[in-house]
Each structure stands twice: as C-alpha cells, then as structure tokens.
Design a protein around this motif. Structure first.
Motif, PDB file in Angstrom:
ATOM      1  N   MET A  69      15.656   1.536  21.577  1.00  0.00           N
ATOM      2  CA  MET A  69      14.807   1.971  20.464  1.00  0.00           C
ATOM      3  C   MET A  69      13.427   1.328  20.601  1.00  0.00           C
ATOM      4  O   MET A  69      13.309   0.115  20.733  1.00  0.00           O
ATOM      5  N   THR A  70      12.381   2.161  20.593  1.00  0.00           N
ATOM      6  CA  THR A  70      11.016   1.659  20.732  1.00  0.00           C
ATOM      7  C   THR A  70      10.326   1.651  19.382  1.00  0.00           C
ATOM      8  O   THR A  70      10.416   2.612  18.622  1.00  0.00           O
ATOM      9  N   SER A  71       9.649   0.561  19.082  1.00  0.00           N
ATOM     10  CA  SER A  71       8.831   0.487  17.876  1.00  0.00           C
ATOM     11  C   SER A  71       7.443   0.024  18.288  1.00  0.00           C
ATOM     12  O   SER A  71       7.276  -0.701  19.271  1.00  0.00           O
ATOM     13  N   TYR A  72       6.438   0.473  17.525  1.00  0.00           N
ATOM     14  CA  TYR A  72       5.059   0.121  17.816  1.00  0.00           C
ATOM     15  C   TYR A  72       4.436  -0.512  16.581  1.00  0.00           C
ATOM     16  O   TYR A  72       4.662  -0.060  15.460  1.00  0.00           O
ATOM     17  N   HIS A  73       3.635  -1.526  16.801  1.00  0.00           N
ATOM     18  CA  HIS A  73       2.933  -2.138  15.680  1.00  0.00           C
ATOM     19  C   HIS A  73       1.989  -1.129  15.033  1.00  0.00           C
ATOM     20  O   HIS A  73       1.304  -0.366  15.717  1.00  0.00           O
ATOM     21  N   GLN A  74       1.951  -1.116  13.701  1.00  0.00           N
ATOM     22  CA  GLN A  74       1.083  -0.230  12.944  1.00  0.00           C
ATOM     23  C   GLN A  74       0.008  -1.060  12.239  1.00  0.00           C
ATOM     24  O   GLN A  74       0.328  -1.998  11.500  1.00  0.00           O
ATOM     25  N   VAL A  75      -1.233  -0.725  12.465  1.00  0.00           N
ATOM     26  CA  VAL A  75      -2.342  -1.365  11.755  1.00  0.00           C
ATOM     27  C   VAL A  75      -2.519  -0.663  10.417  1.00  0.00           C
ATOM     28  O   VAL A  75      -2.703   0.550  10.364  1.00  0.00           O
ATOM     29  N   THR A  76      -2.454  -1.413   9.330  1.00  0.00           N
ATOM     30  CA  THR A  76      -2.573  -0.807   7.996  1.00  0.00           C
ATOM     31  C   THR A  76      -3.765  -1.327   7.209  1.00  0.00           C
ATOM     32  O   THR A  76      -4.057  -0.830   6.125  1.00  0.00           O
ATOM     33  N   GLY A  77      -4.460  -2.333   7.718  1.00  0.00           N
ATOM     34  CA  GLY A  77      -5.645  -2.828   7.032  1.00  0.00           C
ATOM     35  C   GLY A  77      -5.310  -3.702   5.846  1.00  0.00           C
ATOM     36  O   GLY A  77      -4.373  -4.491   5.868  1.00  0.00           O
ATOM     37  N   GLY A  78      -6.088  -3.546   4.775  1.00  0.00           N
ATOM     38  CA  GLY A  78      -5.957  -4.414   3.625  1.00  0.00           C
ATOM     39  C   GLY A  78      -6.824  -5.649   3.763  1.00  0.00           C
ATOM     40  O   GLY A  78      -7.620  -5.781   4.702  1.00  0.00           O
ATOM     41  N   LEU A  79      -6.682  -6.574   2.818  1.00  0.00           N
ATOM     42  CA  LEU A  79      -7.413  -7.838   2.838  1.00  0.00           C
ATOM     43  C   LEU A  79      -6.465  -8.967   2.472  1.00  0.00           C
ATOM     44  O   LEU A  79      -5.575  -8.787   1.640  1.00  0.00           O
ATOM     45  N   PRO A  80      -6.639 -10.140   3.074  1.00  0.00           N
ATOM     46  CA  PRO A  80      -5.814 -11.277   2.659  1.00  0.00           C
ATOM     47  C   PRO A  80      -6.222 -11.730   1.265  1.00  0.00           C
ATOM     48  O   PRO A  80      -7.357 -11.509   0.829  1.00  0.00           O
ATOM     49  N   PRO A  81      -5.320 -12.402   0.554  1.00  0.00           N
ATOM     50  CA  PRO A  81      -5.666 -12.899  -0.780  1.00  0.00           C
ATOM     51  C   PRO A  81      -6.684 -14.025  -0.712  1.00  0.00           C
ATOM     52  O   PRO A  81      -6.861 -14.676   0.324  1.00  0.00           O
ATOM     53  N   GLN A  82      -7.364 -14.273  -1.812  1.00  0.00           N
ATOM     54  CA  GLN A  82      -8.369 -15.333  -1.882  1.00  0.00           C
ATOM     55  C   GLN A  82      -7.774 -16.715  -1.665  1.00  0.00           C
ATOM     56  O   GLN A  82      -8.490 -17.673  -1.365  1.00  0.00           O
ATOM     57  N   THR A  83      -6.451 -16.844  -1.799  1.00  0.00           N
ATOM     58  CA  THR A  83      -5.784 -18.133  -1.625  1.00  0.00           C
ATOM     59  C   THR A  83      -5.458 -18.437  -0.163  1.00  0.00           C
ATOM     60  O   THR A  83      -5.000 -19.530   0.150  1.00  0.00           O
ATOM     61  N   SER A  84      -5.704 -17.478   0.735  1.00  0.00           N
ATOM     62  CA  SER A  84      -5.364 -17.688   2.139  1.00  0.00           C
ATOM     63  C   SER A  84      -6.335 -18.654   2.802  1.00  0.00           C
ATOM     64  O   SER A  84      -7.523 -18.694   2.473  1.00  0.00           O
ATOM     65  N   LEU A  85      -5.819 -19.424   3.760  1.00  0.00           N
ATOM     66  CA  LEU A  85      -6.689 -20.234   4.595  1.00  0.00           C
ATOM     67  C   LEU A  85      -7.475 -19.324   5.523  1.00  0.00           C
ATOM     68  O   LEU A  85      -6.944 -18.347   6.056  1.00  0.00           O
ATOM     69  N   MET A  86      -8.752 -19.641   5.739  1.00  0.00           N
ATOM     70  CA  MET A  86      -9.579 -18.782   6.590  1.00  0.00           C
ATOM     71  C   MET A  86      -9.377 -19.071   8.072  1.00  0.00           C
ATOM     72  O   MET A  86      -9.742 -18.261   8.929  1.00  0.00           O
ATOM     73  N   THR A  87      -8.811 -20.222   8.415  1.00  0.00           N
ATOM     74  CA  THR A  87      -8.626 -20.580   9.814  1.00  0.00           C
ATOM     75  C   THR A  87      -7.561 -19.686  10.454  1.00  0.00           C
ATOM     76  O   THR A  87      -6.461 -19.539   9.925  1.00  0.00           O
ATOM     77  N   GLY A  88      -7.904 -19.071  11.577  1.00  0.00           N
ATOM     78  CA  GLY A  88      -6.970 -18.185  12.253  1.00  0.00           C
ATOM     79  C   GLY A  88      -6.986 -18.412  13.746  1.00  0.00           C
ATOM     80  O   GLY A  88      -7.380 -19.475  14.239  1.00  0.00           O
ATOM     81  N   ARG A  89      -6.605 -17.381  14.492  1.00  0.00           N
ATOM     82  CA  ARG A  89      -6.458 -17.506  15.939  1.00  0.00           C
ATOM     83  C   ARG A  89      -7.557 -16.799  16.722  1.00  0.00           C
ATOM     84  O   ARG A  89      -7.521 -16.775  17.946  1.00  0.00           O
ATOM     85  N   ALA A  90      -8.533 -16.198  16.052  1.00  0.00           N
ATOM     86  CA  ALA A  90      -9.561 -15.422  16.745  1.00  0.00           C
ATOM     87  C   ALA A  90     -10.414 -16.318  17.640  1.00  0.00           C
ATOM     88  O   ALA A  90     -10.786 -17.430  17.263  1.00  0.00           O
TER      89      ALA A  90
END
Length: 277
Positions: free
Chosen positions: A1-22
């Motif tokens: 069974m193959t599944s593919y990641h789906q990009v859905t957008g949205g925004l993180p909540p204001q409580t999220s840490l801004m530090t990421g992996r970019a």
C-alpha cells in the motif's frame, strides 16, 4: 500500500516555538514540512481555484536548471493555459484527488500515483474533478534540444505499473522507479522515485554536477547534505546545488521514498550571455 504526504497548509498556533529545522547554505536548502504554511502560498495567472507552494526556482550560483511547485487545485479549478513559457517541458506527479490532463487533445484521468511527462510547446490543460482537491508536484525545465535527437513524446503512467529497479548488491533495499530509460538521450532530465527499505543506505558520499530536488513522499531517514547529517521525514524538501555531497541512511520503521529531479544527458554549456558571445 502506497501513501503520499499531503500538504494542507494552515498556520501554527501563536504558542508554538519558532525554532525549526529549516536551513539554507551555500550547498543546499532544506525546507521542512512545517514551512508549508498558508503565508507562503502563491497563485498563477491563468489558473482558477488554485494555490501552490513554490519550492525551487533557477537561482544564479545555486540550482539553475529547474523550478518545482507543490500544487493544490480545488474541485472545478484548473487551467486551459497552464504555462506561457516557450520551450518549457513539464513533469507532473499526483499525490491525491482527481484531475483530467489533456495534452494535444489526448485526455487522461490523473489520480494518486499518476505521472505525466509533457514535452516542450505541447498544448495542455488540467482540470480538477471529484470532491477533494487535486494535489500534485509540478516540475518545469527549459528543454535543451540536441542535434539529431528527437523531442520526447508525451506519456502518462501510474507508478504502481512501473517496477522498482534495485541497485546491484543491495539486497533489494535501495531502488528507483524509473519512468524513462536512462539511456534515452531525448530526455535532458529525469524525475524518478527513489525507495529505501528500512536499513537501506547510499553507502558513499555522492558528489556530482547534477542538481537535485528531493521531496520526501513517505517515511523518514537521515540524509547527509554537504557536511551535515539532517533528519528528514515525509513532507520535507531538499534542494541541492551541483557538487553537494550527499548520502542516506533509511533509519525509520517503514519505507523511505522521495521524488527526485536531476539534469542529465547534455553537454556542459561553454558559451553564454555572461561571456558576451
């Protein structure tokens, strides 16, 4: 069974840490899935009910040959004039939804796993159907004609109908779904799917002139990018300039798979406008 990641957008909540992996370096860019938010979407002339994430474009001193989009076309949306760029060739890979792709009068229903090559200057249209958005990756490149070499024909196929070609002496742990014959020099670039079974590796640091776009469709791994080992997972994108050393170790519990672009099969250009001739 193959599944593919789906990009859905949205925004993180204001409580999220801004530090990421970019990360953006002189040799590679890494765009983690968390960066695919609503605030970085774009629209295109001639497309209706459509938005996209533009994740790669030619950029002097970096990767210079291709652009790559993650497309979201709402039901009933699409285009009768998708791209006005003369001489551009196109690759489409669908991860969800339904759409009708028509190329020079030939219509094909596209669904998850569908792949299309569209030659330069072909007339094509795309319209989404069904009750959910059509989602696909769209890669573009200016086709490089060669003397005595015919332009490739349009074709469509589903990846489930293409056998994985495993690398020799890997125990079927590292393989590629190749949509065209590597020796077919009509094609000046390849867009394929690379698959690793758990524990599969690229056992050396690949270092070559070809540029890459790698969008992770499924699973997770650690990827060597230039001097850095980077954890990657479904939904992440890696953009590699020429000569960026690279290797991989598929460390997750399931398959690790990505959509891969690379430019091939043409002489290196020795003249250009920067030389004044």
């Amino acid at each position: 069974m193959t599944s593919y990641h789906q990009v859905t957008g949205g925004l993180p909540p204001q409580t999220s840490l801004m530090t990421g992996r970019a990360v953006f370096t002189e040799a590679y860019a890494f765009i983690p899935k968390g960066c695919f938010s609503d605030i970085v979407t774009s629209c295109l002339p001639g497309w209706s009910r459509t938005r996209l994430w533009l994740i790669a474009r030619p950029m002097s001193g970096f990767s210079e040959t291709f652009s790559q989009y993650v497309m979201e076309v709402q039901p009933g949306g699409g285009s009768d004039a998708p791209d006005a760029e003369a001489g551009a060739e196109h690759w489409l890979f669908f991860t969800g939804g339904l759409a009708t792709l028509t190329v020079d009068g030939q219509g094909t229903e596209m669904e998850a796993g569908s792949y299309a090559y569209i030659p330069p200057d072909a007339h094509w249209t795309l319209w989404a159907e069904g009750n959910v958005p059509a989602r696909f990756h769209w890669l573009r490149k200016l086709y490089e004609p060669a003397p005595g070499v015919a332009v490739p024909e349009h074709f469509t196929v589903n990846e489930r109908d293409v056998a994985v070609r495993f690398m020799p002496d890997t125990g079927d742990r590292w393989g590629t779904t190749r949509f065209v014959d590597p020796e077919d020099v009509r094609h000046d670039a390849h867009v394929n799917i690379v698959t690793f079974q758990p524990g599969g590796v690229i056992p050396f640091e690949e270092t070559h002139v070809m540029e890459h776009g790698l969008y992770v469709l499924e699973g997770k791994a650690v990827y060597k990018l230039n001097k850095d080992w980077v954890e990657v997972e479904a939904g992440d994108f890696m953009w590699l300039r020429a000569y960026c050393p690279q290797a991989c170790y598929a460390a997750g519990p399931g398959r690790f798979r990505y959509l891969l672009y690379k430019d091939v099969n043409r002489h290196a250009r020795l003249r250009g406008p920067w030389l004044g001739r």
